[in-house]
Design an enzyme around this catalytic site. Structure first.
Site, PDB file in Angstrom:
ATOM      1  N   HIS A   1       2.583   5.981  -2.205  1.00  0.00           N
ATOM      2  CA  HIS A   1       3.765   7.199  -2.136  1.00  0.00           C
ATOM      3  C   HIS A   1       4.962   7.093  -3.074  1.00  0.00           C
ATOM      4  O   HIS A   1       5.648   7.957  -3.253  1.00  0.00           O
ATOM      5  CB  HIS A   1       4.266   7.264  -0.850  1.00  0.00           C
ATOM      6  CG  HIS A   1       3.169   7.388   0.258  1.00  0.00           C
ATOM      7  ND1 HIS A   1       2.540   8.404   0.298  1.00  0.00           N
ATOM      8  CD2 HIS A   1       2.743   6.424   1.369  1.00  0.00           C
ATOM      9  CE1 HIS A   1       1.690   8.312   1.553  1.00  0.00           C
ATOM     10  NE2 HIS A   1       1.518   7.124   1.960  1.00  0.00           N
TER      11      HIS A   1
ATOM     12  N   ARG B   1       0.915  -1.413  -0.055  1.00  0.00           N
ATOM     13  CA  ARG B   1      -0.001   0.066  -0.060  1.00  0.00           C
ATOM     14  C   ARG B   1       0.850   1.231   0.028  1.00  0.00           C
ATOM     15  O   ARG B   1       0.715   2.169  -0.770  1.00  0.00           O
ATOM     16  CB  ARG B   1      -0.980   0.066   1.266  1.00  0.00           C
ATOM     17  CG  ARG B   1      -1.886   1.379   1.425  1.00  0.00           C
ATOM     18  CD  ARG B   1      -1.284   1.985   2.366  1.00  0.00           C
ATOM     19  NE  ARG B   1      -2.057   3.335   2.320  1.00  0.00           N
ATOM     20  CZ  ARG B   1      -1.419   4.486   2.504  1.00  0.00           C
ATOM     21  NH1 ARG B   1      -0.152   4.670   2.696  1.00  0.00           N
ATOM     22  NH2 ARG B   1      -2.389   5.686   2.380  1.00  0.00           N
TER      23      ARG B   1
END
Length: 74
Positions: free
Chosen positions: A37, A32
């Protein structure tokens, strides 16, 4: 979907995650984080493997645990 799954895994209590070491919590949360990011570091082959293989296994592992969750978590 994988980003949401990782966020949900991150929000599970440490006690719950420790009680279920068969679930690859760190891998789910780590994936994730990469998606959210570090999108320039996504390995497409690995992501495809997760989507086509690992998710089915994870669903099988998680389904029995859902009934043990409190209503506010479900």
């Amino acid at each position: 979907m994988l980003e949401i799954l990782g966020e949900a895994a991150r929000r599970m209590s440490d006690d719950f995650r420790q009680a279920h070491p068969e679930i690859p919590w760190s891998d789910i949360i780590g994936q994730r984080n990469v998606i959210a990011h570090q999108y320039d570091n996504i390995e497409l082959e690995q992501l495809w493997s997760v989507v086509t293989s690992d998710i089915a296994t994870l669903i099988t592992q998680l389904e029995p645990l859902i009934s043990s969750l409190t209503p506010e978590i479900k």
